[in-house]
Design a protein around this motif. Sequence first.
Motif, PDB file in Angstrom:
ATOM      1  N   GLY A 186      16.719  -6.437  20.749  1.00  0.00           N
ATOM      2  CA  GLY A 186      15.542  -6.801  21.535  1.00  0.00           C
ATOM      3  C   GLY A 186      14.515  -5.684  21.605  1.00  0.00           C
ATOM      4  O   GLY A 186      14.836  -4.504  21.463  1.00  0.00           O
ATOM      5  N   GLY A 187      13.274  -6.064  21.824  1.00  0.00           N
ATOM      6  CA  GLY A 187      12.199  -5.085  21.948  1.00  0.00           C
ATOM      7  C   GLY A 187      10.898  -5.597  21.362  1.00  0.00           C
ATOM      8  O   GLY A 187      10.767  -6.765  20.999  1.00  0.00           O
ATOM      9  N   ARG A 188       9.912  -4.698  21.270  1.00  0.00           N
ATOM     10  CA  ARG A 188       8.599  -5.069  20.739  1.00  0.00           C
ATOM     11  C   ARG A 188       8.585  -4.935  19.219  1.00  0.00           C
ATOM     12  O   ARG A 188       8.973  -3.905  18.672  1.00  0.00           O
ATOM     13  N   TYR A 189       8.119  -5.988  18.548  1.00  0.00           N
ATOM     14  CA  TYR A 189       8.048  -6.021  17.090  1.00  0.00           C
ATOM     15  C   TYR A 189       6.593  -6.233  16.648  1.00  0.00           C
ATOM     16  O   TYR A 189       5.836  -6.956  17.298  1.00  0.00           O
ATOM     17  N   ARG A 190       6.254  -5.638  15.507  1.00  0.00           N
ATOM     18  CA  ARG A 190       4.913  -5.784  14.931  1.00  0.00           C
ATOM     19  C   ARG A 190       5.010  -6.628  13.657  1.00  0.00           C
ATOM     20  O   ARG A 190       5.873  -6.401  12.803  1.00  0.00           O
ATOM     21  N   CYS A 191       4.112  -7.599  13.530  1.00  0.00           N
ATOM     22  CA  CYS A 191       4.079  -8.475  12.353  1.00  0.00           C
ATOM     23  C   CYS A 191       3.495  -7.729  11.155  1.00  0.00           C
ATOM     24  O   CYS A 191       2.452  -7.081  11.269  1.00  0.00           O
ATOM     25  N   VAL A 236       5.075  -8.964  19.232  1.00  0.00           N
ATOM     26  CA  VAL A 236       5.825  -9.925  20.032  1.00  0.00           C
ATOM     27  C   VAL A 236       7.054  -9.222  20.581  1.00  0.00           C
ATOM     28  O   VAL A 236       7.650  -8.375  19.897  1.00  0.00           O
ATOM     29  N   VAL A 237       7.416  -9.534  21.811  1.00  0.00           N
ATOM     30  CA  VAL A 237       8.604  -8.944  22.420  1.00  0.00           C
ATOM     31  C   VAL A 237       9.755  -9.945  22.324  1.00  0.00           C
ATOM     32  O   VAL A 237       9.688 -11.044  22.891  1.00  0.00           O
ATOM     33  N   LEU A 238      10.797  -9.578  21.587  1.00  0.00           N
ATOM     34  CA  LEU A 238      11.976 -10.428  21.405  1.00  0.00           C
ATOM     35  C   LEU A 238      13.083 -10.004  22.356  1.00  0.00           C
ATOM     36  O   LEU A 238      13.179  -8.826  22.722  1.00  0.00           O
ATOM     37  N   ASP A 239      13.942 -10.964  22.734  1.00  0.00           N
ATOM     38  CA  ASP A 239      15.081 -10.600  23.569  1.00  0.00           C
ATOM     39  C   ASP A 239      16.262 -10.195  22.689  1.00  0.00           C
ATOM     40  O   ASP A 239      16.117 -10.062  21.471  1.00  0.00           O
ATOM     41  N   ASP A 240      17.438  -9.993  23.285  1.00  0.00           N
ATOM     42  CA  ASP A 240      18.580  -9.437  22.554  1.00  0.00           C
ATOM     43  C   ASP A 240      19.389 -10.468  21.777  1.00  0.00           C
ATOM     44  O   ASP A 240      20.438 -10.146  21.228  1.00  0.00           O
ATOM     45  N   TRP A 241      18.920 -11.695  21.743  1.00  0.00           N
ATOM     46  CA  TRP A 241      19.607 -12.758  20.999  1.00  0.00           C
ATOM     47  C   TRP A 241      19.079 -12.796  19.566  1.00  0.00           C
ATOM     48  O   TRP A 241      17.899 -12.571  19.312  1.00  0.00           O
ATOM     49  N   TYR A 242      19.943 -13.081  18.606  1.00  0.00           N
ATOM     50  CA  TYR A 242      19.461 -13.363  17.257  1.00  0.00           C
ATOM     51  C   TYR A 242      20.449 -14.273  16.541  1.00  0.00           C
ATOM     52  O   TYR A 242      21.603 -14.408  16.948  1.00  0.00           O
ATOM     53  N   LYS A 243      19.977 -14.904  15.489  1.00  0.00           N
ATOM     54  CA  LYS A 243      20.809 -15.849  14.743  1.00  0.00           C
ATOM     55  C   LYS A 243      20.429 -15.805  13.271  1.00  0.00           C
ATOM     56  O   LYS A 243      19.264 -15.633  12.920  1.00  0.00           O
ATOM     57  N   SER A 244      21.421 -15.984  12.404  1.00  0.00           N
ATOM     58  CA  SER A 244      21.179 -16.099  10.976  1.00  0.00           C
ATOM     59  C   SER A 244      21.209 -17.572  10.585  1.00  0.00           C
ATOM     60  O   SER A 244      22.162 -18.289  10.895  1.00  0.00           O
ATOM     61  N   ARG A 248      10.912 -19.868  22.063  1.00  0.00           N
ATOM     62  CA  ARG A 248      10.386 -19.961  20.701  1.00  0.00           C
ATOM     63  C   ARG A 248      11.173 -19.046  19.769  1.00  0.00           C
ATOM     64  O   ARG A 248      11.778 -18.067  20.210  1.00  0.00           O
ATOM     65  N   TYR A 249      11.138 -19.366  18.469  1.00  0.00           N
ATOM     66  CA  TYR A 249      11.928 -18.640  17.484  1.00  0.00           C
ATOM     67  C   TYR A 249      11.041 -18.201  16.325  1.00  0.00           C
ATOM     68  O   TYR A 249      10.115 -18.911  15.917  1.00  0.00           O
ATOM     69  N   ILE A 250      11.375 -17.036  15.763  1.00  0.00           N
ATOM     70  CA  ILE A 250      10.544 -16.484  14.701  1.00  0.00           C
ATOM     71  C   ILE A 250      11.433 -15.709  13.733  1.00  0.00           C
ATOM     72  O   ILE A 250      12.387 -15.033  14.151  1.00  0.00           O
ATOM     73  N   ALA A 251      11.172 -15.838  12.439  1.00  0.00           N
ATOM     74  CA  ALA A 251      11.972 -15.159  11.422  1.00  0.00           C
ATOM     75  C   ALA A 251      11.599 -13.681  11.381  1.00  0.00           C
ATOM     76  O   ALA A 251      10.439 -13.330  11.173  1.00  0.00           O
ATOM     77  N   VAL A 252      12.590 -12.826  11.579  1.00  0.00           N
ATOM     78  CA  VAL A 252      12.368 -11.380  11.557  1.00  0.00           C
ATOM     79  C   VAL A 252      12.369 -10.864  10.122  1.00  0.00           C
ATOM     80  O   VAL A 252      11.604  -9.964   9.768  1.00  0.00           O
ATOM     81  N   GLY A 253      13.242 -11.414   9.299  1.00  0.00           N
ATOM     82  CA  GLY A 253      13.335 -10.998   7.897  1.00  0.00           C
ATOM     83  C   GLY A 253      14.508 -11.676   7.234  1.00  0.00           C
ATOM     84  O   GLY A 253      15.166 -12.543   7.818  1.00  0.00           O
ATOM     85  N   ARG A 254      14.778 -11.296   6.000  1.00  0.00           N
ATOM     86  CA  ARG A 254      15.905 -11.865   5.269  1.00  0.00           C
ATOM     87  C   ARG A 254      17.218 -11.401   5.878  1.00  0.00           C
ATOM     88  O   ARG A 254      17.307 -10.295   6.417  1.00  0.00           O
ATOM     89  N   ALA A 255      18.253 -12.256   5.769  1.00  0.00           N
ATOM     90  CA  ALA A 255      19.573 -11.942   6.348  1.00  0.00           C
ATOM     91  C   ALA A 255      20.335 -11.032   5.394  1.00  0.00           C
ATOM     92  O   ALA A 255      21.151 -11.487   4.589  1.00  0.00           O
ATOM     93  N   LEU A 303       8.899  -8.764  10.640  1.00  0.00           N
ATOM     94  CA  LEU A 303       8.681  -8.116  11.932  1.00  0.00           C
ATOM     95  C   LEU A 303       9.399  -6.767  11.922  1.00  0.00           C
ATOM     96  O   LEU A 303      10.583  -6.696  11.563  1.00  0.00           O
ATOM     97  N   VAL A 304       8.680  -5.728  12.308  1.00  0.00           N
ATOM     98  CA  VAL A 304       9.252  -4.369  12.331  1.00  0.00           C
ATOM     99  C   VAL A 304       9.244  -3.882  13.774  1.00  0.00           C
ATOM    100  O   VAL A 304       8.216  -3.946  14.464  1.00  0.00           O
ATOM    101  N   LYS A 305      10.379  -3.385  14.212  1.00  0.00           N
ATOM    102  CA  LYS A 305      10.494  -2.917  15.601  1.00  0.00           C
ATOM    103  C   LYS A 305       9.698  -1.639  15.819  1.00  0.00           C
ATOM    104  O   LYS A 305       9.759  -0.707  14.998  1.00  0.00           O
ATOM    105  N   GLU A 306       8.938  -1.598  16.919  1.00  0.00           N
ATOM    106  CA  GLU A 306       8.123  -0.420  17.205  1.00  0.00           C
ATOM    107  C   GLU A 306       8.903   0.604  18.037  1.00  0.00           C
ATOM    108  O   GLU A 306       9.853   0.262  18.722  1.00  0.00           O
TER     109      GLU A 306
END
Length: 272
Positions: free
Chosen positions: A195-200, A227-235, A252-259, A269-272
């Motif tokens: 979780g945390g702030r990510y930059r597109c 965008v600030v994401l929480d600590d949950w994630y899913k592949s 809402r859900y957003i793709a961070v990158g490839r699994a 999305l890259v974590k700041e």
Amino acid sequence: MAKLFVICGHGAGDPGCCAGGYTEAERVRALGRRIRALGGSEVELGDMSRNWYADGGINRLDTDAPVVELHMDASGIATAHGAHVIIKSGFEPDDYDKALADKLSAFMPGRAEKIVRHSELANVNRAAARGINYRLCENGFIDNDGDREKFNSNIDELARIYLESFGIKVTTSAPVQQTPLKQPAKQATVIESFGGRYRCTVFRLNVRSAPSLSGSVVASYGRGQTVVLDDWYKSADGYIWGRYTGGSGKVRYIAVGRATGKPEADDYLVKE
């Protein structure tokens, strides 16, 4: 000759769904090992170092035994719970499917349907095209505390459900399974740091109503927006999906990158 072939979902860098300090890939492998240990030579356990979805392993699978693929679900909704069996759309459940669905739903109740049909899942379709007797089982929701605790504390009972459903007797020589730590430190650290702030980093990144490519596009982010994401994630669908709650109060859900199992330089999305 084996009476059951077991595939453990995700793996090879793909954690699957993650919650409570656990990953889906690790948990279903723990279950797969118990099914094999308790079932002995009548169970064949597929190579657990692989991701059978990503490498198309079912396209090359050579077995006459019925196949079950093990998964756990996640929804982001705390009240979602229960297990069920997935088969190919247009197919009728066989005796294995019915027995497994009855026992799983009794062990871990909560689903509206014990057996559901899908036409968009890759391994479901691959198995159907090759005439393989196959089903995919969701062994509860990893992000539901009750389901996760039931899975962890009663894994041998769950393994016996699979053996009984396929007419396999439990071997008396299997060692006793130890209950896992509820919060494995290494996995918990990974989840807590997500979780945390990510930059597109891309021109346009879609926001969806569900953590998959089948989710409806409800918004988008552009390069440089955060965008600030929480600590949950899913592949899912080959991507790692993050989650946040929008201004409307909807999740809402957003793709961070490839699994790939780790952050990459070309992530969306890259974590700041």
